[in-house]
Design an enzyme around this catalytic site. Structure first.
Site, PDB file in Angstrom:
ATOM      1  N   LYS A 115       0.825  -1.213   0.000  1.00  0.00           N
ATOM      2  CA  LYS A 115       0.000   0.000   0.000  1.00  0.00           C
ATOM      3  C   LYS A 115       0.855   1.257   0.000  1.00  0.00           C
ATOM      4  CE  LYS A 115      -4.523  -1.408   1.502  1.00  0.00           C
ATOM      5  NZ  LYS A 115      -5.669  -1.170   2.342  1.00  0.00           N
ATOM      6  N   LYS A 197      -4.090 -11.052  -6.394  1.00  0.00           N
ATOM      7  CA  LYS A 197      -5.459 -11.229  -5.885  1.00  0.00           C
ATOM      8  C   LYS A 197      -6.400 -10.212  -6.521  1.00  0.00           C
ATOM      9  CE  LYS A 197      -6.019  -8.226  -1.984  1.00  0.00           C
ATOM     10  NZ  LYS A 197      -6.504  -7.873  -0.703  1.00  0.00           N
ATOM     11  N   LYS A 200     -10.043  -4.397  -4.855  1.00  0.00           N
ATOM     12  CA  LYS A 200     -10.879  -3.215  -5.087  1.00  0.00           C
ATOM     13  C   LYS A 200     -10.102  -2.119  -5.780  1.00  0.00           C
ATOM     14  CE  LYS A 200     -12.420  -3.649  -0.413  1.00  0.00           C
ATOM     15  NZ  LYS A 200     -12.570  -3.092   0.895  1.00  0.00           N
TER      16      LYS A 200
HETATM   17  P1  TYM Z   1     -10.791  -5.824   3.163  1.00  0.00           P
HETATM   18  O1  TYM Z   1     -11.811  -4.747   3.346  1.00  0.00           O
HETATM   19  O2  TYM Z   1      -9.658  -5.568   2.239  1.00  0.00           O
HETATM   20  O3  TYM Z   1     -11.486  -7.152   2.714  1.00  0.00           O
HETATM   21  C1  TYM Z   1     -12.625  -7.664   3.388  1.00  0.00           C
HETATM   22  C2  TYM Z   1     -12.599  -9.171   3.395  1.00  0.00           C
HETATM   23  O4  TYM Z   1     -12.548  -9.664   2.048  1.00  0.00           O
HETATM   24  C3  TYM Z   1     -11.483 -10.602   1.918  1.00  0.00           C
HETATM   25  N1  TYM Z   1     -10.945 -10.501   0.558  1.00  0.00           N
HETATM   26  C4  TYM Z   1     -10.818 -11.538  -0.280  1.00  0.00           C
HETATM   27  N2  TYM Z   1     -11.115 -12.849  -0.146  1.00  0.00           N
HETATM   28  C5  TYM Z   1     -10.875 -13.663  -1.200  1.00  0.00           C
HETATM   29  N3  TYM Z   1     -10.348 -13.222  -2.362  1.00  0.00           N
HETATM   30  C6  TYM Z   1     -10.028 -11.928  -2.551  1.00  0.00           C
HETATM   31  N4  TYM Z   1      -9.523 -11.513  -3.716  1.00  0.00           N
HETATM   32  C7  TYM Z   1     -10.254 -11.012  -1.467  1.00  0.00           C
HETATM   33  N5  TYM Z   1     -10.062  -9.670  -1.310  1.00  0.00           N
HETATM   34  C8  TYM Z   1     -10.489  -9.379  -0.063  1.00  0.00           C
HETATM   35  C9  TYM Z   1     -10.463 -10.174   2.960  1.00  0.00           C
HETATM   36  O5  TYM Z   1      -9.612 -11.233   3.323  1.00  0.00           O
HETATM   37  C10 TYM Z   1     -11.361  -9.746   4.095  1.00  0.00           C
HETATM   38  O6  TYM Z   1     -11.763 -10.858   4.878  1.00  0.00           O
HETATM   39  N6  TYM Z   1      -8.143  -5.318   7.334  1.00  0.00           N
HETATM   40  C11 TYM Z   1      -9.342  -5.873   6.774  1.00  0.00           C
HETATM   41  C12 TYM Z   1     -10.600  -5.370   7.422  1.00  0.00           C
HETATM   42  C13 TYM Z   1     -10.609  -5.545   8.891  1.00  0.00           C
HETATM   43  C14 TYM Z   1     -10.855  -6.757   9.594  1.00  0.00           C
HETATM   44  C15 TYM Z   1     -10.782  -6.405  10.964  1.00  0.00           C
HETATM   45  C16 TYM Z   1     -11.097  -8.057   9.180  1.00  0.00           C
HETATM   46  C17 TYM Z   1     -10.426  -4.565   9.816  1.00  0.00           C
HETATM   47  N7  TYM Z   1     -10.539  -5.077  11.062  1.00  0.00           N
HETATM   48  C18 TYM Z   1     -10.952  -7.380  11.966  1.00  0.00           C
HETATM   49  C19 TYM Z   1     -11.278  -9.033  10.180  1.00  0.00           C
HETATM   50  C20 TYM Z   1     -11.204  -8.687  11.537  1.00  0.00           C
HETATM   51  C21 TYM Z   1      -9.399  -5.511   5.302  1.00  0.00           C
HETATM   52  O7  TYM Z   1      -8.821  -4.552   4.870  1.00  0.00           O
HETATM   53  O8  TYM Z   1     -10.245  -6.280   4.595  1.00  0.00           O
END
Ligand code: TYM
Length: 334
Positions: A115, A197, A200
């Site tokens: 990032k 991967k 977004k």
């Molecule tokens: P974020 O917002 O990037 O993504 C949310 C969830 O989607 C999953 N994910 C994917 N799974 C499969 N294939 C993909 N290409 C893919 N892209 C995203 C992520 O693994 C995630 O589960 N830091 C976290 C948000 C967060 C969080 C937390 C999660 C903040 N606090 C506490 C769990 C517990 C994040 O940026 O996810």
């Protein structure tokens, strides 16, 4: 806390257009788990500001994300869904945990490296400390299980390390959480570069299927997906593009990858891509219809936002007070 029920915490950032990866890797599993666990699902808007956001847009996206949680089958009466910024304990515990986290371990975080390369003009302290806020999210609710996609494993590992370190000093304050990775869909790859991967923030709109893409767009993107010249359908690492399509198909249809491979034996990539496109579109259509319906229910959604923030704050504050006492902050006088 529901007696005898284990606790789940998870969250999605209110940033960018959500992708099929977010849905298959995370959200879809949540609704399946809510009957067995006490669940807290947060729209983690505080995480979103580690990159610059337009305020009106952030507010809109955060609300839409909360609506998406409900549309994805999360029952707001059973599970607590709320905005992270409505529960101040998240930021308070994050500060405390910062003081129990080492620069060295944070320096190893691959997502920070990626990032900060992408946002070279805004490498802020929040971006660096982001996994500590994530640890606070999870530990506040004493979560036993955290359903996430594979990309969040490193952050979950550091959360566990911080919790164990804290418990070693002060006794058993935090539950040590375990990850929950779904059987399929845990790492959906880009349609244009299947070694990356699906994300977004990908600049190529054909690389990701967005949850709001209409049927024609979904089918077109799948048809354009990068495959290879081997002309055989398998679920092997040597064929990352085909493997990804099988993964998506399996996750959308509830089949196992091996079953999906058998279904396409002897068929061409054109057939595979069309079938994947149809399966994805069929998965997204009910979700999109439900979002459209719920978006008109303003009072209903407002009620959920109000009630669940209180529910979340109640549980979070219990942990925060315990932590504050353990580390030696003066107790409150009632
Ligand atoms: P974020 O917002 O990037 O993504 C949310 C969830 O989607 C999953 N994910 C994917 N799974 C499969 N294939 C993909 N290409 C893919 N892209 C995203 C992520 O693994 C995630 O589960 N830091 C976290 C948000 C967060 C969080 C937390 C999660 C903040 N606090 C506490 C769990 C517990 C994040 O940026 O996810």
């Amino acid at each position: 806390m529901i007696d005898g029920h284990k606790v789940i915490f998870s969250g999605v950032q209110a940033t960018g257009n959500l992708t099929l990866g977010n849905y298959l890797g995370a959200l879809r599993n949540w609704s399946l788990l809510q009957n067995e666990y006490e669940c807290f699902f947060s729209v983690v808007d505080e995480h979103s500001i580690t990159v610059r956001q337009d305020p009106a847009e952030l507010r809109r996206r955060a609300r839409n994300l909360l609506i998406l949680y409900i549309a994805a089958g999360i029952d707001p009466k059973k599970s607590c869904i709320y905005f992270q910024s409505h529960v101040s304990a998240h930021a308070e515990l994050a500060w405390i945990l910062n003081c129990y986290t080492y620069m060295g371990e944070m320096n190893r975080m691959t997502q920070f490296k990626d990032k900060s390369a992408k946002h070279a003009d805004n490498i802020n302290v929040g971006l660096f400390a982001y996994p500590v806020l994530m640890a606070a999210d999870i530990l506040l609710y004493q979560a036993d299980v955290v359903p996430v996609g594979i990309d969040q494993m490193q952050h979950l590992e550091i959360c566990r390390d911080i919790a164990m370190r804290f418990n070693n000093i002060y006794g058993p304050v935090f539950t040590i959480p375990e990850p929950y990775i779904g059987k399929t869909g845990a790492k959906i790859m880009s349609l244009q570069d299947p070694t990356k991967k699906m994300s977004k923030s990908d600049e190529n709109p054909n690389a990701s299927i967005y949850l709001y893409d209409d049927r024609d767009t979904v089918i077109r993107k799948c048809r354009r997906a990068v495959t290879d010249s081997l002309a055989t359908v398998s679920y092997s690492e040597e064929q990352p593009g085909v493997r990804n399509l099988i993964e998506i198909y399996a996750a959308c249809t509830g089949k196992l990858p091996e079953e999906a491979v058998a279904e396409f034996e002897g068929k061409g990539y054109g057939d595979l891509k069309s079938a994947v496109g149809e399966a994805v579109a069929d998965t997204l259509a009910p979700l999109q219809n439900e979002i459209a319906r719920l978006s008109k229910e303003k009072d209903y959604i407002d009620g959920i936002i109000r009630d669940n923030a209180e529910r979340a704050a109640y549980t979070a504050n219990k942990t925060l007070r315990k932590v504050q006492h353990k580390i030696g902050f003066p107790d409150r006088i009632r």
